[in-house]
Motif scaffolding. Structure first.
Motif, PDB file in Angstrom:
ATOM      1  N   PRO A  62       0.806  -1.228   0.000  1.00  0.00           N
ATOM      2  CA  PRO A  62       0.000   0.000   0.000  1.00  0.00           C
ATOM      3  C   PRO A  62       0.839   1.277   0.000  1.00  0.00           C
ATOM      4  N   LEU A  63       1.976   1.276   0.703  1.00  0.00           N
ATOM      5  CA  LEU A  63       2.828   2.462   0.726  1.00  0.00           C
ATOM      6  C   LEU A  63       3.407   2.760  -0.660  1.00  0.00           C
TER       7      LEU A  63
ATOM      8  N   HIS B 223       0.939   6.369  -7.084  1.00  0.00           N
ATOM      9  CA  HIS B 223      -0.264   7.135  -7.445  1.00  0.00           C
ATOM     10  C   HIS B 223       0.014   8.641  -7.389  1.00  0.00           C
ATOM     11  N   LYS B 224       0.689   9.085  -6.339  1.00  0.00           N
ATOM     12  CA  LYS B 224       1.014  10.507  -6.220  1.00  0.00           C
ATOM     13  C   LYS B 224       1.985  10.944  -7.321  1.00  0.00           C
TER      14      LYS B 224
ATOM     15  N   TRP C 231       6.022  16.075  -1.371  1.00  0.00           N
ATOM     16  CA  TRP C 231       4.632  15.636  -1.378  1.00  0.00           C
ATOM     17  C   TRP C 231       4.482  14.136  -1.091  1.00  0.00           C
ATOM     18  N   LEU C 232       5.592  13.458  -0.810  1.00  0.00           N
ATOM     19  CA  LEU C 232       5.548  12.069  -0.350  1.00  0.00           C
ATOM     20  C   LEU C 232       5.866  12.016   1.142  1.00  0.00           C
ATOM     21  N   ALA C 233       5.131  11.192   1.879  1.00  0.00           N
ATOM     22  CA  ALA C 233       5.452  10.971   3.283  1.00  0.00           C
ATOM     23  C   ALA C 233       6.786  10.218   3.377  1.00  0.00           C
ATOM     24  N   PRO C 234       7.548  10.418   4.440  1.00  0.00           N
ATOM     25  CA  PRO C 234       8.838   9.718   4.584  1.00  0.00           C
ATOM     26  C   PRO C 234       8.721   8.201   4.404  1.00  0.00           C
ATOM     27  N   ALA C 235       7.656   7.616   4.932  1.00  0.00           N
ATOM     28  CA  ALA C 235       7.483   6.168   4.788  1.00  0.00           C
ATOM     29  C   ALA C 235       7.253   5.784   3.335  1.00  0.00           C
TER      30      ALA C 235
ATOM     31  N   LEU D  57       9.062   3.203  -1.641  1.00  0.00           N
ATOM     32  CA  LEU D  57       9.222   3.243  -3.091  1.00  0.00           C
ATOM     33  C   LEU D  57      10.683   3.086  -3.485  1.00  0.00           C
ATOM     34  N   GLN D  58      11.591   3.779  -2.792  1.00  0.00           N
ATOM     35  CA  GLN D  58      13.003   3.679  -3.128  1.00  0.00           C
ATOM     36  C   GLN D  58      13.538   2.280  -2.876  1.00  0.00           C
TER      37      GLN D  58
END
Length: 456
Positions: free
Chosen positions: A6-7, A13-14, A208-212, A217-218
């Motif tokens: 989900p993360l 998506h963002k 605009w991405l949360a740290p988690a 993603l990385q």
């Protein structure tokens, strides 16, 4: 359907909504400034006295300088980042595109088209490389396909816009084609400046991405890069000698002959089909094939990602249909010809993002930056060959129908090459690396030998 956590899904998506709209807009500008010469063709030749051969050479020479500077451009982008480099590319090509209004002689036409290739070199492979920084493998074909909305969008809106600008002839003492080059080039400069404030280099730089989400993603992107590292070239020279890369480059070169042979002459072809001069009406009809392509690209690339189907889909459903439709457009009523061109355009555009997803899944690190640039640069030399080849065939071997048969045959040859490419390619590449036979000719021989062994 999201194949990741989900993360990661939320981060992807963002990224789609934050990055892809700007990249699409930039791509629209690049295609518009690359192919608007096709809309200017008739008026430009009348006003400047350019022959068909001179126009074909000038239209194609763009791809020579583009090819020369593309690999260095992508290597530089890996060091300075997409934000600075893509914006720089866009502003510089916009300035040169506007300067095309001064192409009043053969020499100035050749020079400005050559400079336009230098200015734009590295943009499309740079955008593709940027997508590998943000979109994992299982969602990359659709990301590539959404980017291709820019290509189709440029040709959807480019026809009516370029046609309308051509009808500004005489305003302010400028010819219609001068207004077209000036305004469309200036639009690219404005978008390039705006891109500097929108593009983000990597997930960890995205506020605009949360740290988690950044970390998740990385982590996926790093894991995929590590998995590909063993079979991927790691330096520029290794990439240039790699048989997989050379095979893809040759294949893309052949299909681009068909694509640009169609794109550059589509306004003239539609004008001939309709029996009208190039203007707003021809521009609207020319946009029909690319409007259909917008819908087809979305659904085909989404299906490709969901089923992770690359080669068979690219060959069986796309490049083959593209080649057949280009050939069929030489015959029948105007409605039939436009329908054939529409289907052909949509299948070509659908195949391109899947083709690049197929390639990027086999490269990593500096190899992916160099490989994408090399394939795109050699492939786009097809854009240099296409206008002169089509002009030669049409003038010497049977008119416009013979030219379309030649383009369609090129697309079918590209499809056949991919169909014969062995599934055991990694094994072939490893064997060739051990024997030191890493060149394109050996790659083709080994591929054919491997295919024969598999069929027995």
């Amino acid at each position: 359907m999201n194949p990741y956590s989900p993360l990661v899904g939320a981060a992807v998506h963002k990224a789609r909504w934050r990055l892809l709209p700007m990249l699409i807009l930039m791509y629209i500008m690049s295609i518009l400034d690359r192919v608007n010469v096709g809309f200017a063709k008739n008026a430009l030749q009348i006003d400047t006295g350019l022959s068909d051969g001179a126009f074909a050479l000038g239209a194609g020479i763009f791809f020579v300088s583009y090819a020369i500077f593309e690999v260095p451009s992508n290597v530089i982008m890996t060091r300075v980042g997409p934000r600075i480099w893509l914006s720089r590319i866009m502003v510089s090509w916009g300035l040169v595109a506007s300067a095309m209004m001064f192409a009043t002689t053969e020499t100035s036409f050749y020079l400005l088209r050559f400079l336009l290739g230098i200015a734009e070199a590295g943009f499309y492979p740079g955008v593709l490389l940027t997508l590998t920084y943000w979109f994992p493998a299982k969602v990359r074909a659709q990301a590539n396909g959404i980017l291709l909305f820019g290509f189709a969008g440029a040709l959807v809106i480019g026809g009516p816009v370029s046609g309308a600008l051509l009808e500004m002839h005489g305003i302010g003492g400028l010819k219609g084609w001068e207004w077209m080059f000036l305004i469309e080039g200036a639009m690219a400069v404005v978008v390039g400046i705006a891109a500097f404030f929108v593009i983000v280099d990597r997930p960890h730089a995205a506020k605009w991405l949360a740290p988690a989400e950044q970390d998740a993603l990385q982590a996926v992107l790093d894991q995929e890069a590590a998995q590909k590292a063993a079979g991927s070239p790691h330096t520029v020279m290794q990439t240039l000698r790699n048989p997989k890369v050379m095979f893809f480059a040759l294949n893309f070169f052949i299909v681009q002959i068909a694509a640009y042979g169609l794109i550059f002459y589509l306004p003239s072809q539609v004008s001939q089909i309709l029996g009208q001069k190039i203007g707003l009406m021809v521009g609207f009809v020319t946009s029909i094939p690319w409007l259909l392509a917008l819908f087809v690209v979305y659904f085909v690339t989404r299906w490709s990602d969901r089923h992770h189907e690359r080669r068979r889909l690219t060959v069986a459903s796309l490049y083959t249909v593209f080649g057949v439709c280009v050939c069929l457009s030489a015959h029948g009523s105007p409605i039939f010809a436009i329908a054939a061109l529409s289907i052909g355009a949509s299948t070509y555009l659908s195949g391109t993002p899947i083709f690049y997803a197929f390639l990027s899944e086999r490269l990593s690190g500096l190899g992916i930056a160099t490989g994408i640039a090399l394939v795109n640069s050699i492939g786009n030399l097809g854009g240099f060959v296409a206008p002169s080849l089509r002009t030669y065939v049409e003038h010497n071997h049977g008119g416009s129908a013979a030219g379309l048969y030649t383009l369609g045959g090129a697309a079918l040859l590209a499809a056949l090459m991919l169909a014969l490419m062995p599934r055991g390619w990694r094994t072939v590449a490893a064997a060739m690396a051990k024997t030191g036979r890493a060149n394109s000719l050996s790659a083709l021989r080994m591929a054919m030998r491997w295919t024969a062994l598999r069929s027995n």
